[in-house]
Every structure is written in structure tokens, then in C-alpha cells.
Design a protein around this motif. Structure first.
Motif, short mmCIF file in Angstrom:
data_model
loop_
_atom_site.label_atom_id
_atom_site.label_comp_id
_atom_site.label_asym_id
_atom_site.label_seq_id
_atom_site.Cartn_x
_atom_site.Cartn_y
_atom_site.Cartn_z
N GLU A 13 9.00 1.36 -8.08
CA GLU A 13 9.85 1.78 -6.97
C GLU A 13 11.04 2.61 -7.44
OE1 GLU A 13 9.14 1.08 -3.54
OE2 GLU A 13 7.27 0.77 -4.66
N TYR A 29 6.37 -7.85 -4.58
CA TYR A 29 5.74 -6.61 -4.13
C TYR A 29 6.74 -5.86 -3.25
CZ TYR A 29 1.04 -8.16 -5.50
OH TYR A 29 -0.07 -8.56 -6.21
N TRP A 31 7.48 -3.75 0.23
CA TRP A 31 6.88 -3.78 1.56
C TRP A 31 5.78 -2.72 1.62
CZ3 TRP A 31 7.19 -6.82 5.83
CH2 TRP A 31 6.55 -6.35 6.97
N GLY A 32 4.62 -3.10 2.10
CA GLY A 32 3.54 -2.11 2.22
C GLY A 32 2.19 -2.78 2.39
N GLU A 33 1.18 -1.95 2.52
CA GLU A 33 -0.16 -2.41 2.83
C GLU A 33 -0.72 -3.33 1.75
OE1 GLU A 33 -2.81 -2.93 5.59
OE2 GLU A 33 -1.12 -1.55 5.85
N GLN A 34 -0.41 -3.04 0.49
CA GLN A 34 -0.97 -3.85 -0.60
C GLN A 34 -0.57 -5.32 -0.46
OE1 GLN A 34 0.34 -2.72 -4.51
NE2 GLN A 34 -1.11 -4.05 -5.58
N ARG A 89 14.74 0.50 4.33
CA ARG A 89 13.89 0.13 5.46
C ARG A 89 14.70 -0.61 6.54
NH1 ARG A 89 8.33 0.87 4.99
NH2 ARG A 89 8.51 0.55 7.23
N THR A 470 11.39 10.24 0.36
CA THR A 470 10.42 9.24 0.81
C THR A 470 10.88 8.61 2.12
OG1 THR A 470 11.56 7.55 -0.50
CG2 THR A 470 9.67 8.62 -1.53
N ILE A 471 9.97 7.96 2.80
CA ILE A 471 10.17 7.18 4.03
C ILE A 471 10.49 8.11 5.20
CG2 ILE A 471 11.40 5.26 5.13
CD1 ILE A 471 12.11 4.29 2.26
N GLU A 528 4.94 4.15 10.34
CA GLU A 528 4.19 2.90 10.14
C GLU A 528 4.40 1.96 11.33
OE1 GLU A 528 4.45 -1.08 7.30
OE2 GLU A 528 5.66 0.68 6.81
#
Length: 688
Positions: A13, A29, A31-34, A89, A470-471, A528
Motif C-alpha cells: 500500500e 489486509y 480494504w478490497g475484494e481480496q 476511504r 488512486t481511489i 465501488e
């Protein structure tokens, strides 16, 4: 041991806050799909832990719990663990903070929320001591296995709450649009009920600066001439500038004070506070000519340029509260240290800055603060003012040299569009009031940086670090940047900034607007999808993105003669009006819009070779309900309000208009001011 230093998933990150946790034994982790897929595949509950790089209690909980291998073992075995930087976020943070408050828990950071694998919350809290945190982890792991159904049912109820419309939550309904003098005065009256008449600010400790409250009150005083309001503004701004919340040596404000006297801050310095406070103190100087406010603006911009500005022209997010594991260590001094540094002058210094042998902070340290002006101190101590001024500057130089050798607080070097926009607005406001070209240079550099690195096509990004944006941008990014670009146009008369603002507002109308409720969502419709899509209505330490958008629509509606913008701004204000009357401290930026609609906004066009000089003359006066436009020529402009506005006989000409109806063109700022003030006597121009 080497294996203890293995990085977790956060190592990839860019967020400084996430990287702070990259070597925790917790298997974090981002934040995200993984992470969300892992929770579903393994059927594990999720811990979402939210904070930010300069958060003191976030560091404490990391050290006590997240660096503890035994606690990490419990977290890793029973949970999927997600770390979130709330500044990156704010959409995720807003959802789970709302959930926490629905659970009856007072919000704050670190924010620790437990979710089921569908990312739906069922329990949460803020800071937990290590013993309590470990017990909570064990209990939740057991309950999740034995009573999963009850947890899921509870989570569904919280999701229902989260998806309740903000308008429904506060009982807001469509009202007929009208603004009234009585209601405006009621806003001021209800806000004044919370005044701390002794030390300024609103309410009791902890105390936050809340600039939008005082920007409204400046306008309220301008309209009503209520001296009580002006006295409170001056009391608050003076006490903040004298207090420990303000860095007496290096300039700039900390995030808030833990006490009623503005003495003991949480020492983190945030870009968003300092940008807004530059705007506030510049405007207050314009209204009062108080020298202290001039000094605060110059020193705060000096701090931001020196300590937060990147080489590319962007501004970094914040400085940590801690250094060497101690809060405030970088900024504080013992009496012995001061004596060693200042010698025979130390007693005078210590009297002026209230430093004592016992100290007023931890470990005998002193938070430097004032109680009087340098002029009054010189009189009381029978000192020559010019001598004392030289001494004071020498003291600052010496202490800054010492601080330069200390271990610095950590810098959160991510660059956020919304916070940069607040600083950009601060710089433009400072240039408008003081005419210092350096402020305009910094503003132009920053605006170009944002539009080069954080914009792609019509779309903004939220965050930039190490050459990468990003974002997807949030509403706050668009709203605050639009406002800053409009102001940059006003102080430069370069139309590209205003045209850019219009492009951005049209993008938000297409991608953020909820037609059903005449308000804007916080997230882009292409972003998202989370468990709820929120709208931001209440003004906080940063004004609500919807209140800023309503102001943008009002002003751009005038500039571009667009009834659609103006009508929408009216509708938005009408919806929140009842709540604004009752709770003005939470809707003060909406109240500022109410001020702008109470009487027509003046449209002042300055056209001709001396347009910039004329604008500077007008800036000597506090005229808050006015838009400025112009340039060396009005020909070929894309702004409808500049049509037919020309420099008569080649001489710089000022047009004062209301509702597209103009008074006779004039050729001096004094004549224009007379028109703006309804034909009152020509004013005397103060010198800066």
C-alpha cells in the motif's frame, strides 16, 4: 527474530497509516475484494480497524495490541483483519462510524468494527485496552460459532439503518423555498446559546476550531451589526491564536484542544484545519483589521509551505502528534532547556509564554502559550516595543533551530484532493486580503498540480502518492475543488479556472446526484458498491459536501446565468432549513448559504487595464456577499455576466449589478463601494 518482521498484505500500500501496520504480526489486509472474498470463502467474521497516520490512540492500540504476538494469533485464527485509512476511504469510514453510533457507542478513532462475511456490522467500539480487546476477540469468536443466526439478524438491522435516507433520518421534507430575516436571526440566536463567553468557542472541552461556524458568524455580524457576535468571534480567534493549540514558535494549528482554554492540544497538525483557518483569519482580518490575524495567516502559510508542501506543488496530509513515542515532544520545552537556550532572556520569555519550572504538560514540559499582546507586555514590563520585538524574533529563531535538530513527528505524505482544495482556497483568500504575490504563486502551483495529477478526463481521484493517483474522487473532492477554483478565478480573472469549475459541477450532477431527494451522494455512481450509499448533510470539522455543493450551485448559477443550478441550490437549502434553525452549529455552512440568499449577491465586474489594482482596492473592505469577475477586456469571454461589459473609452470600468441589473458604470473603487453600500458616503481606504 527475522520471522517476526515478515510483512503482511499492507506492504504493497501507499498510505503511511497502512504502512505503519505492515510489519504487525496481525495478518492485515487493505480494504478490497481480496479480503472480503477470503472472509466468505473461510466463513470468518471480519475486523475492520479504521484510523489515520497522525492519530495518537491509533498508535497506542497498535503498540499495545496489534504488535502483541499473542493477541495477533487470536485475530489471525478467528478473523479476517482489514486496516483502513479513513483519510483515503472516507466512504468506508462514514458507513461503519454510522453503524457504531447506531449501536449506541460514541464515535472516534481508532474505530474497530466487527462484520459478518457480507461486510455487514454487528458489533464495534473505538480504543480497547489489550486485556479487554483479547477478551472481546475470544467472546465474539465463540458467539459467531454458536449464535451465528442472531449476529446475522443484528447485522441486517444495522444495514437497514445504514440505508435509511439521511433526509428520512432527520425528518427532512420538501418545503417551499423562502428566506426570511426572522429565521436568519434565529440561526444566530440559537448558535449563540452555545458560546463559551470566557474562552471562546462552542461548548465545553474538547474544543475544535470549527472554522465554518465563525465564517458564518462573520457574515451574521456583517448583516446585523450585532456587536455581541463580533465580540465572540474576536474572543475565540484570539484565544485560539494565544493558546497551545496554535504553535507559538512555528505557526500552524493542531487538530483540537483537550481542555476549555485551548491550552493542551492533541498535537497532530492537519492540512484541512490549517487551510480553513487561513481562510477564517484572513476574512476576520478584512473585517476587523486585527494585527494578530494578519500574523496568524502569514505564520500558518509559512508552516504549511515549510513542512507540508511536496516538491511537486501538492500539500501533504498531516504531521503526527507523537515523536520518539511521546505526544508533543517535538513542540514542548522544560524551563531548564529554555534557560540553556535563552540565557538571561529566559525569564522574560517564560513570563510571556507562561513557562514554569513545574511545566503545564507531562514530564515538566511546557506548552508555550500567551495571554496578552507583545505591545501590552512591553508596557507592563517597561520595555521598548522595538527591542522586545527583536528579542521575540530571536527567541523564535533559536527555538526553531533547536526543533530542527529534534526527531520530527511523522509526515503523512499522501496528497488528498479535498484537503488540498481547502488549502488552495485558504491561499486565494489570503492573497485577496493581503495582496502577497507569494500566496498567489503557491495557489497557482497547487491548482496546476491537482488538475495535472489528480484529474483524468472529467473525473477526479482522491489520493496521490509517489507519482500515482488512486481511489475514485468523492463528492468532497469535487465540491471543495469547485469552490477553490471559483475563488482562484476571482483573484486572478483567468477564466480557465471558472470553466474548469463548471465542468466539474456538471460531472457531479451526472454522476453523484440523487434526483429523488435533490441531494448528492458521497460516492460516484461508478465507484465501488458498498453496503450503503451515503449522503453527507451535517457540517463538521470540514463542511458537509452537500452544503458546499449548494453554495457552488448558487454562485455558478449567477456566473453562468443557469437557472437550473440556482433552483437546485434553493431546493437543497429548503430541505435542511428546519434542521438548520434548530441545530446551526452542525449546519453552519448551510447557514452561510442562507446569508447569501437573504439579499441579492452583488455581481461586480471590473474590466480594463487596471482591473487587478481595482480589485485590490475593493479587497480592503469586507464585502462577503459579492462575486467578482473581469479582466483587461470583457470581449470574447465565456462568462455570460461579462457580455457587454467593456472598458469605457479604454479606462478601467466597474459594473455593480444585482440580479443581472446593473447600476451606472463607474471608474473608481470608491464609487463602486458607494453603490455596493446603497449610496452611503464614499469610504476611506484603510492601509494594510
Amino acid at each position: 527474530m527475522a520471522e517476526d518482521r515478515r510483512p503482511n498484505q499492507l506492504i504493497q500500500e501507499s498510505s503511511p497509516y497502512l504502512l505503519q501496520h505492515a510489519y504487525n504480526p496481525v495478518d492485515w489486509y487493505p480494504w478490497g475484494e481480496q479480503a472480503l472474498q477470503k472472509a466468505q470463502q473461510e466463513d470468518k467474521p471480519i475486523i475492520v480497524s479504521i484510523g489515520y497516520a497522525s492519530c495518537h490512540w491509533c498508535h497506542v492500540m497498535e503498540h499495545e495490541s496489534f504488535e502483541n504476538p499473542k493477541i495477533a494469533e487470536v485475530m489471525n485464527e478467528h478473523f479476517v483483519c482489514i486496516k483502513v485509512d479513513r483519510e483515503e476511504r472516507p466512504d468506508v469510514d462514514a458507513i461503519y462510524m454510522d453503524a457504531l453510533q447506531a449501536m449506541g457507542v460514541q464515535g472516534g478513532w481508532p474505530l474497530n468494527v466487527f462484520l459478518n462475511p457480507e461486510a455487514k456490522p454487528f458489533y464495534g467500539g473505538t480504543y480497547f485496552p489489550p486485556k479487554q480487546w483479547k477478551e472481546l476477540l475470544t467472546n465474539i469468536a465463540q458467539v459467531y460459532k454458536k449464535n451465528r443466526k442472531e449476529l446475522d439478524e443484528s447485522a441486517e438491522q444495522f444495514v437497514e439503518h445504514l440505508n435509511l435516507s439521511e433526509l428520512a433520518k432527520y425528518g427532512l421534507k420538501d418545503l417551499n423555498y423562502h428566506v426570511r430575516e426572522d429565521d436568519f436571526k434565529l440561526i444566530g440566536h440559537n448558535l449563540s446559546k452555545r458560546f463559551d463567553k470566557k474562552r471562546g468557542g462552542l461548548g465545553q472541552a474538547p474544543k475544535f476550531p470549527m472554522p465554518s461556524n465563525y465564517l458564518f458568524l462573520l457574515r451574521y455580524h456583517h448583516h446585523t451589526n450585532d456587536q455581541t457576535i463580533l465580540n465572540h468571534i474576536n474572543l475565540t480567534l484570539r484565544e485560539m491564536a494565544y493558546g497551545g493549540i496554535y504553535d507559538q514558535i512555528g505557526g500552524g494549528f493542531a487538530r483540537y484542544a483537550v481542555d476549555e482554554e485551548w491550552l493542551v492540544p492533541h498535537f497532530e497538525k492537519m492540512l484541512y484545519d490549517n487551510g480553513q483557518l487561513v481562510s477564517l483569519y484572513a476574512e476576520a482580518y478584512q473585517a476587523t483589521r486585527e494585527t494578530l490575524y494578519h500574523d496568524v495567516v502569514y505564520e500558518t502559510i509559512g508552516f504549511v509551505e515549510r513542512e507540508l508542501m511536496s516538491g511537486e506543488g501538492g500539500f501533504c496530509s498531516s504531521l503526527d502528534a507523537d515523536s520518539e513515542g511521546e505526544e508533543g515532544k517535538f513542540y514542548t520545552f522544560t524551563k531548564d532547556e529554555l534557560h540553556e537556550l535563552l540565557g538571561d532572556e529566559e525569564p522574560i520569555f517564560s513570563e510571556y509564554y507562561n513557562a514554569t519550572a513545574a511545566g503545564n504538560f507531562e514530564h515538566g514540559q511546557n506548552i508555550l502559550h500567551r495571554r496578552t499582546t507583545l505591545e501590552a507586555f512591553a508596557r507592563e514590563n517597561e520595555l521598548e516595543l522595538d527591542v522586545l520585538e527583536e528579542m521575540a524574533q530571536s527567541w523564535k529563531d533559536k527555538l526553531m533551530q533547536v526543533r530542527a535538530k529534534r526527531i520530527r513527528p511523522g509526515l503523512d505524505d499522501k496528497i488528498l484532493t479535498s484537503w488540498n482544495a481547502l488549502m488552495l482556497k485558504g491561499l486565494t483568500d489570503a492573497f485577496y486580503v493581503f495582496g502577497n504575490e507569494r500566496f498567489l504563486d503557491l495557489a497557482l502551483q497547487n491548482a496546476n498540480f491537482i488538475l495535472t495529477h489528480l484529474k483524468e478526463g472529467e473525473k477526479l481521484y482522491h489520493s496521490y502518492k509517489e507519482g500515482r493517483a488512486t481511489i475514485d474522487g468523492f463528492l468532497e473532492d469535487y465540491a471543495l475543488l469547485i469552490r477553490a477554483l471559483v475563488r482562484l478565478y476571482e483573484v486572478s480573472f483567468n477564466e480557465k479556472w471558472l470553466i474548469e469549475a463548471k465542468r466539474l459541477i456538471d460531472y457531479t450532477l451526472e454522476n453523484f446526484f440523487d434526483e429523488a431527494e435533490s441531494m448528492f451522494f458521497f460516492t460516484d455512481r461508478n465507484a465501488e458498491k458498498l453496503i450503503a450509499r451515503k449522503k453527507e448533510l451535517l457540517d463538521n470539522v470540514i463542511p458537509a459536501s452537500n452544503s458546499v455543493m449548494a453554495q457552488n450551485l448558487h454562485f455558478l448559477g449567477i456566473y453562468f446565468d443557469d437557472e437550473r443550478y440556482t433552483t437546485l441550490s434553493d431546493k437543497m437549502l429548503a430541505k435542511v432549513k428546519d434542521l438548520m434553525l434548530k441545530e446551526p452549529s452542525h449546519l453552519s455552512n448551510w447557514a452561510t448559504l442562507y446569508f447569501h440568499k437573504l439579499t441579492p449577491t452583488a455581481e461586480v465586474a471590473i474590466v480594463g487595464p487596471e482591473a487587478a489594482e481595482m480589485r485590490a482596492e475593493l479587497a480592503a473592505f469586507y464585502l462577503p456577499n459579492m462575486i467578482l469577475l473581469g479582466g483587461t477586456t470583457g470581449e470574447g469571454s465565456d462568462i455570460p455576466l461579462l457580455e457587454d461589459k467593456v472598458a469605457i473609452r479604454g479606462k478601467t470600468t466597474i459594473y455593480v449589478c444585482y440580479n443581472k441589473t446593473c447600476q451606472l458604470p463607474v471608474h473608481t473603487a470608491a464609487e463602486a463601494l458607494k453603490q455596493l453600500r446603497g449610496g452611503q458616503a464614499e469610504p476611506k481606504f484603510p492601509s494594510l
